[in-house]
Design a protein around this motif. Structure first.
Motif: not given
Length: 259
Positions: A114-129
């Motif tokens: 994420t952030n143009n490749g500068t940080e690791r993506a990490s998202w929740s399965a219960t928030s957003g799509t």
């Protein structure tokens, strides 16, 4: 008469391809006639702004990782490069490749950032799509244990679900259940298909060529997408132990959305 028939068949084929492209837009099917993008780097074929690439090379236990901005102009033959027809990206991982500390199998695989490749993506399965759509084909399987993963959702500790080919059987996995859902028992190498994950409200909906295959309950956080060739064989269960024995996947389209 023969020339007229050929022309009619060609027009029908073009119409069919146009319909398929429209149904899957903005995912674009590979074009066998001409390339739509430059052929120097994988990032010219796929939008890799928010990805990093792990290669099956480097010091033991520490495979090479290519991140942005270097990834934008990076290629590594034969592990990660534009394919010969300039229609997609070739991912190749041999049974004797360098592995990460937590796996006994090598990979040539993209990891979501994420952030143009500068940080690791990490998202929740219960928030957003969270949606991953990809178009790919398995090209080569290792000997003896012909198993390769072409795409997956990984959680904070382990993989959650994957598209996994074993011989001619294409499965969608669920945790440690590698045979959770048989998609087809007649997969032929080089057959291009579209896979899709849609994650929301604690559920993962998994699609194959636009058809819902399974819904997996998952409420964890720390999730991210991965796409490429994760070869599920090594020198302990596949021979020869050399770079000539490998898994390979070609990726033709790749799109991630979070909302």
């Amino acid at each position: 008469m023969r020339l007229t028939r050929k022309r009619t068949l060609t027009m029908a084929a073009v119409a069919a391809l146009s319909t398929l492209t429209a149904l899957t837009a903005p995912i674009v099917a590979p074009d066998a006639a001409a390339a739509a993008a430059p052929c120097d780097y994988p990032a010219q074929q796929l939008n890799l702004t928010n990805w990093k690439e792990t290669l099956p090379t480097g010091p033991s236990g520490s495979p090479t990782e290519i991140k942005q901005p270097a990834l934008a102009t990076y290629s590594s033959d034969p592990w990660f490069r534009v394919n010969d027809r300039c229609t997609g990206v070739q991912f190749r991982s041999p049974v004797n490749g360098v592995t990460t500390p937590n796996s006994s199998y090598a990979r040539s695989e993209l990891r979501e950032m994420t952030n143009n490749g500068t940080e690791r993506a990490s998202w929740s399965a219960t928030s957003g799509t969270h949606t991953l759509t990809f178009r790919e084909a398995f090209n080569k399987l290792p000997n003896t244990k012909p198993h390769v993963v072409g795409a997956q959702i990984h959680g904070s500790d382990d993989d959650i679900t994957a598209f996994r080919l074993e011989g001619s059987n294409l499965y969608i996995t669920k945790g440690n259940d590698t045979h959770h859902k048989l998609v087809t028992s007649n997969y032929n190498l080089h057959t291009v298909f579209e896979g899709k994950y849609v994650v929301s409200n604690g559920q993962i909906k998994v699609y194959y060529n636009g058809v819902l295959q399974t819904t997996i309950s998952h409420t964890g956080s720390g999730n991210y997408f991965k796409v490429g060739a994760y070869t599920q064989a090594n020198c302990g269960n596949s021979s020869p132990c050399s770079s000539s024995n490998y898994g390979q996947v070609s990726v033709y389209a790749l799109k991630v959305t979070h909302s």
